[in-house]
Design a protein around this motif. Structure first.
Motif, PDB file in Angstrom:
ATOM      1  N   VAL A 117      37.493  48.857  40.534  1.00 29.88           N
ATOM      2  CA  VAL A 117      38.315  49.150  39.357  1.00 29.88           C
ATOM      3  C   VAL A 117      39.794  49.089  39.723  1.00 29.88           C
ATOM      4  N   VAL A 118      40.159  49.738  40.817  1.00 25.68           N
ATOM      5  CA  VAL A 118      41.562  49.755  41.234  1.00 25.68           C
ATOM      6  C   VAL A 118      42.041  48.347  41.576  1.00 25.68           C
ATOM      7  N   TYR A 161      42.956  45.801  34.842  1.00 28.87           N
ATOM      8  CA  TYR A 161      44.377  45.763  34.493  1.00 28.87           C
ATOM      9  C   TYR A 161      45.039  47.121  34.747  1.00 28.87           C
ATOM     10  N   GLY A 162      46.195  47.093  35.375  1.00 27.51           N
ATOM     11  CA  GLY A 162      46.940  48.315  35.658  1.00 27.51           C
ATOM     12  C   GLY A 162      46.539  49.016  36.927  1.00 27.51           C
ATOM     13  N   MET A 177      52.581  56.219  31.030  1.00 29.38           N
ATOM     14  CA  MET A 177      52.179  54.909  31.534  1.00 29.38           C
ATOM     15  C   MET A 177      52.066  53.939  30.361  1.00 29.38           C
ATOM     16  N   ALA A 178      51.941  52.672  30.678  1.00 26.98           N
ATOM     17  CA  ALA A 178      51.603  51.690  29.644  1.00 26.98           C
ATOM     18  C   ALA A 178      50.196  51.977  29.146  1.00 26.98           C
ATOM     19  N   PRO A 179      49.960  51.898  27.831  1.00 28.38           N
ATOM     20  CA  PRO A 179      48.625  52.235  27.301  1.00 28.38           C
ATOM     21  C   PRO A 179      47.513  51.358  27.859  1.00 28.38           C
ATOM     22  N   GLY A 180      47.851  50.137  28.273  1.00 27.47           N
ATOM     23  CA  GLY A 180      46.824  49.269  28.828  1.00 27.47           C
ATOM     24  C   GLY A 180      46.249  49.746  30.142  1.00 27.47           C
ATOM     25  N   GLY A 186      41.397  51.687  32.636  1.00 26.58           N
ATOM     26  CA  GLY A 186      41.080  51.627  34.064  1.00 26.58           C
ATOM     27  C   GLY A 186      41.171  52.984  34.724  1.00 26.58           C
ATOM     28  N   LEU A 187      42.189  53.758  34.370  1.00 30.20           N
ATOM     29  CA  LEU A 187      42.346  55.096  34.948  1.00 30.20           C
ATOM     30  C   LEU A 187      41.178  55.996  34.561  1.00 30.20           C
TER      31      LEU A 187
END
Length: 425
Positions: free
Chosen positions: A82-83, A87-88, A104-107, A111-112
């Protein structure tokens, strides 16, 4: 000549400013709580598959050493993917992130949250608070600035932090304490309570949503202390700073461990290795040293007298090392809940060594000290310790015990790094 209306205008002005804040605060508070509850539910379901369904189907002990090492290593591989690929990259380095911060950017949020959910389900010694708060901030700021472009982004950040804290603890009190500490000394219009008004609405909405959906409880089943004496005060004054010193050991070690994992450079090297180390630690410490630690703390405290001081020391040390490894190698998660387990184990060591110490005093004072060292949030540490004790008589003891504990930790390294990898102080 001033009229009665003119005289009352200044007093009415804050009301006209505060009333429009109620609806957005309610929306953000409920949304933050639903985000937290949704991630928690998904993680619990996946945890059941990994630690119950699969080992039963394979006829393997759920908490056998082999299974713990396998699942945690596999979790490291999954989070590493994932990391690496999503994306991100699941957000910034978690070692440099506290409870809050700029949006952070919503995108980055999917992933987080995915990385955090996998870590929670896989048994990693981190809690949900930091990724959930960061995600709530990103979404609240992104949607809020589109709905009301003239409203400062800090307004949406404060609502998201408050709403998530309310949801995490099932009460707006923790959010009020966090924000009061953050707002102290900061310039801004109106009184402190004017600035806390909307965040408290959000925190109350988040807390009520959690209470209605899941009925959370932080009661550990400790025997209540109804009539504290001088011996209880002395015990609290000794145990809290000792717990702080124990927590500080981790704070001093954290930058070195972070640099060691950082030399691997790639998430598909750092996280699988970190998962393997966590699996080995789980095999050494047993199942109580896995996961975020809240349910495990209840199990530990419910078994007072069942563990020797040596066994309790092993649990405390293993959990502390597991927390450091999880944060240093790149797993996404918070440090508050694991620190509660560490504090509880440390307090029970003191109670096992000196049986005359009341269990509520030993556990709550040690949790207070460890949290002060690892979070550097004085009010939140005091709040959590008092909630665990579930005894109003303990509040005075904990307030006094917080003073020597704070002298131990103030100016010392924190369990958080700057973006150069150096410990914050």
């Amino acid at each position: 000549m001033a009229t009665d209306h003119d005289a009352t205008a200044p007093a009415d002005a804050p009301v006209r400013l505060l009333l429009p804040q109620i609806l957005p605060a309610l929306v953000v508070g409920v949304g933050s709580a639903l985000l937290f509850l949704g991630i928690s539910k998904i993680a619990e379901e996946l945890q059941g598959v990994l630690w119950e369904t699969l080992p039963d189907a394979l006829d393997i002990g759920a908490y056998s050493s082999l299974w713990m090492i396998t699942v945690l290593t596999a979790t490291g591989v999954a989070v590493g993917l994932v990391v690496w690929k999503v994306y991100g990259h699941a957000g910034p380095d978690p070692a440099s992130e506290g409870l809050g911060g700029p949006p952070m950017a919503p995108g980055v949020v999917p992933g987080l949250l995915l990385a955090s959910t996998l870590a929670l389900a896989g048994g990693v010694s981190l809690g949900p608070e930091q990724p959930t708060i960061a995600s709530a901030i990103a979404l609240a700021a992104w949607l809020g600035l589109r709905a009301a472009p003239n409203v400062p982004g800090a307004f949406w950040v404060s609502l998201a932090v408050a709403g998530t804290f309310g949801a995490l603890f099932g009460t707006p009190v923790a959010a009020a304490l966090v924000l009061s500490e953050a707002l102290t000394g900061q310039p801004g219009p109106g009184s402190l309570w004017d600035r806390l008004f909307a965040p408290l609405v959000a925190a109350g909405a988040g807390a009520m949503t959690t209470q209605l959906v899941s009925s959370p409880s932080f009661a550990m089943g400790l025997p209540p202390l109804t009539d504290p004496g001088w011996q209880d005060l002395l015990a609290a004054l000794v145990i809290a700073p000792l717990g702080a010193l124990f927590g500080l050991l981790g704070c001093y070690a954290f930058p070195h461990l972070h640099r060691a994992f950082g030399r691997l450079r790639h998430p598909m090297a750092m996280l699988p290795l970190g998962g393997l180390v966590l699996g080995l630690l789980g095999a050494l410490g047993g199942h109580l040293t896995l996961f975020k630690g809240l349910h495990e703390t209840k199990e530990l405290v419910g078994s007072i007298g069942s563990f020797s001081s040596g066994e309790l020391a092993r649990l405390a040390v293993v959990k502390l090392v597991a927390l450091l490894v999880a944060g240093a190698c790149g797993f996404r998660g918070g440090r508050v809940f694991p620190a509660v387990f560490i504090g509880a184990a440390f307090g029970l060591i003191a109670q096992a060594l000196v049986p005359e110490v009341h269990p509520a005093v030993a556990v709550s004072a040690a949790v207070l000290g460890v949290l002060m060292a690892t979070t550097r949030q004085g009010w939140v540490s005091l709040f959590i310790a008092a909630v665990l004790a579930a005894s109003p008589a303990m509040l005075t003891l904990l307030c006094l015990a917080s003073l020597p504990a704070w002298l131990v930790v103030t100016g010392r390294p924190q369990l958080e790094l700057d973006h150069r990898g150096e410990a914050l102080r």
